[in-house]
Design a protein around this motif. Structure first.
Motif, PDB file in Angstrom:
ATOM      1  N   ASP A  63      29.687  43.967  44.679  1.00  0.00           N
ATOM      2  CA  ASP A  63      30.980  44.635  44.787  1.00  0.00           C
ATOM      3  C   ASP A  63      30.833  46.151  44.898  1.00  0.00           C
ATOM      4  O   ASP A  63      31.723  46.830  45.437  1.00  0.00           O
ATOM      5  CB  ASP A  63      31.835  44.323  43.546  1.00  0.00           C
ATOM      6  CG  ASP A  63      32.167  42.853  43.453  1.00  0.00           C
ATOM      7  OD1 ASP A  63      31.931  42.127  44.468  1.00  0.00           O
ATOM      8  OD2 ASP A  63      32.652  42.402  42.403  1.00  0.00           O
ATOM      9  N   PRO A 129      35.739  40.946  48.804  1.00  0.00           N
ATOM     10  CA  PRO A 129      36.675  41.009  47.675  1.00  0.00           C
ATOM     11  C   PRO A 129      35.928  41.210  46.347  1.00  0.00           C
ATOM     12  O   PRO A 129      34.760  40.861  46.201  1.00  0.00           O
ATOM     13  CB  PRO A 129      37.351  39.646  47.721  1.00  0.00           C
ATOM     14  CG  PRO A 129      36.301  38.743  48.284  1.00  0.00           C
ATOM     15  CD  PRO A 129      35.485  39.566  49.239  1.00  0.00           C
ATOM     16  N   SER A 130      36.641  41.820  45.387  1.00  0.00           N
ATOM     17  CA  SER A 130      36.163  41.903  44.000  1.00  0.00           C
ATOM     18  C   SER A 130      37.187  41.155  43.151  1.00  0.00           C
ATOM     19  O   SER A 130      38.083  40.482  43.677  1.00  0.00           O
ATOM     20  CB  SER A 130      36.028  43.364  43.571  1.00  0.00           C
ATOM     21  OG  SER A 130      37.308  43.987  43.539  1.00  0.00           O
ATOM     22  N   ASP A 131      37.060  41.318  41.870  1.00  0.00           N
ATOM     23  CA  ASP A 131      37.990  40.601  40.999  1.00  0.00           C
ATOM     24  C   ASP A 131      39.417  41.093  41.156  1.00  0.00           C
ATOM     25  O   ASP A 131      40.374  40.339  40.939  1.00  0.00           O
ATOM     26  CB  ASP A 131      37.569  40.779  39.528  1.00  0.00           C
ATOM     27  CG  ASP A 131      36.229  40.107  39.259  1.00  0.00           C
ATOM     28  OD1 ASP A 131      35.887  39.182  40.056  1.00  0.00           O
ATOM     29  OD2 ASP A 131      35.548  40.486  38.302  1.00  0.00           O
ATOM     30  N   GLU A 132      39.615  42.360  41.529  1.00  0.00           N
ATOM     31  CA  GLU A 132      40.964  42.916  41.546  1.00  0.00           C
ATOM     32  C   GLU A 132      41.433  43.335  42.937  1.00  0.00           C
ATOM     33  O   GLU A 132      42.619  43.338  43.213  1.00  0.00           O
ATOM     34  CB  GLU A 132      41.039  44.131  40.613  1.00  0.00           C
ATOM     35  CG  GLU A 132      40.763  43.773  39.165  1.00  0.00           C
ATOM     36  CD  GLU A 132      40.824  44.993  38.263  1.00  0.00           C
ATOM     37  OE1 GLU A 132      40.994  46.104  38.803  1.00  0.00           O
ATOM     38  OE2 GLU A 132      40.715  44.814  37.059  1.00  0.00           O
ATOM     39  N   SER A 133      40.490  43.690  43.848  1.00  0.00           N
ATOM     40  CA  SER A 133      40.917  44.215  45.146  1.00  0.00           C
ATOM     41  C   SER A 133      39.801  44.054  46.160  1.00  0.00           C
ATOM     42  O   SER A 133      38.718  43.544  45.870  1.00  0.00           O
ATOM     43  CB  SER A 133      41.297  45.687  45.000  1.00  0.00           C
ATOM     44  OG  SER A 133      40.168  46.445  44.593  1.00  0.00           O
TER      45      SER A 133
END
Length: 427
Positions: A63, A129-133
């Motif tokens: 990420d 993608p990451s965990d939030e965005s």
């Protein structure tokens, strides 16, 4: 008979051009859409492959690759010709290969995969993608020429197949052109032969219904023309013989009348013989032209009453006769020949008898002369012209579907056989 060929293209070329033209048009109409579809198919396949690679790479990178650039890890089974780069959400390259700025990469910030042709490359961008965005974008590209080259190879293969198909169509068209043109060419040859006087033309079956019908019609025409010519020739050969006896009788009567005091009776007899001569001429002319206008139910009784009124013969007719359809002119001439033959070569009395045969009737002419020698063919006209009328009489009887035969040699009896066409009664 020969002549110049009419203007225009020959049938063989017309058929060949038509079939090959239709085949070529069909191939083109089929090949152009197929070529477009194949190009789109190869492009879509390449895009799917690039999307798959981009998705796999985006899942493999960390990420933090946008903040801490590292070499892009390549997944297995990925082509070495691919250009893989990591881009920011604004489309700026961080690491890997590719242009410094990529609009396609910038559009992937919406979280979707995008594709486009960029700098001559077929390009696909996928978000990381990451965990939030979304933290970065993976851009994968391959030369668009590879897609075009693949499509061109298919097009070349299709072109080869098209040439093969058109070539096969040309071979089939040539065979079909020969098959269609040959009967017409033979008909032309036969028609030229017919024009040159060859009436021995025979129909040729080639398996083409129209050509076979035309060939049969030409054969029928040749037969009819041959029959007409034969009748004209027969008329020319027989007319002098048929007219000799009544003309001689007319002249002898006029010569004898010079010695008579009652000229009125001589003139009346001459007129009667002249009218009979005129009737013979009209009948012979009508028969030479093959006229069947008087062919119908034959009134045998009336015909024999006419014979009795003009000649000194014994006529015997039964009360009931089968109905016969024949030419009155032809039968009258046949009886005229037979009676003239009986008077000239036989002895009186001369008898004309009608016999009911059930399936027809027979008209017998009998005299009391010496008879016919064995082995003599009286129906074959001799070289000196004597007896030529019997040959004509037989041909007339056969033309009416009947026969003229010698029923007895002694006393000589000639019989005209006519087939029945129903049963009628004598009035």
């Amino acid at each position: 008979m020969t002549g110049n060929l009419p203007a225009g293209r020959p049938l063989r070329r017309r058929v060949l051009v038509a079939i090959v033209g239709v085949a070529a048009a069909a191939v083109v109409l089929f090949a152009i859409p197929l070529a477009v579809v194949l190009q789109r198919l190869y492009r879509d396949e390449t895009i799917v492959s690039l999307e798959r690679d981009a998705t796999r790479i985006s899942a493999a990178v960390p990420d933090s690759i946008a903040q801490h650039p590292k070499p892009v890890p390549l997944v297995t089974r990925m082509s070495r010709r691919l250009s893989v780069g990591v881009y920011t959400l604004q489309g700026r390259r961080v690491t890997g290969r590719g242009p410094g700025n990529s609009p396609v990469a910038g559009r992937a910030g919406d979280g979707h995969v995008h594709e486009a042709v960029e700098h001559g490359l077929l390009t696909v961008s996928a978000p990381v993608p990451s965990d939030e965005s979304i933290v970065a974008v993976i851009r994968v590209a391959t030369p668009y020429d590879d897609v075009t080259a693949r499509a061109e190879r298919s097009w070349l293969l299709m072109a080869g197949l098209a040439v093969l198909v058109i070539g096969l169509a040309a071979v089939v068209a040539r065979r079909q052109a020969v098959r269609l043109a040959a009967p017409l060419e033979r008909l032309t040859t036969d028609a030229q032969a017919l024009g040159d006087g060859d009436f021995s033309i025979r129909a040729r079956t080639v398996g083409v219904r129209e050509a076979d019908a035309a060939s049969r019609a030409l054969e029928a025409t040749a037969r009819r023309l041959g029959d007409v010519l034969d009748r004209e020739r027969a008329f020319s050969a027989h007319v002098s013989h048929q007219l000799r006896t009544p003309l001689t009788g007319l002249l002898l009567g006029l010569e004898a009348g010079l010695e008579e005091d009652d000229q009125r009776a001589v003139i009346r007899t001459a007129l009667e013989r002249g009218e009979h001569l005129q009737e013979i001429i009209e009948d012979l002319v009508r028969l030479s032209r093959g006229s069947a206008g008087d062919r119908g139910v034959l009134d045998v009784t009336a015909l024999l009453d006419e014979v009795r009124a003009r000649t000194d013969v014994d006529v015997r007719v039964p009360d009931r006769l089968p109905e016969v359809r024949a030419s009155l002119t032809a039968v009258r001439q046949i009886l005229h020949v037979l009676l003239d033959n009986a008077v000239t070569h036989g002895r009186p009395p001369v008898t004309v008898s009608v016999i009911d045969l059930g399936n027809g009737l027979a008209i017998d002419v009998t005299d009391t002369g010496p008879g016919i020698p064995d082995g003599t063919d009286v129906f074959r006209a001799p070289a000196d012209g004597h007896g030529i009328g019997l040959a004509l009489a037989r041909s007339l009887a056969e033309a009416e579907g009947g026969r003229l035969i010698i029923r007895r040699s002694s006393p000589p009896t000639f019989s005209v056989l006519l087939p029945a066409g129903g049963y009628g009664s004598r009035d």
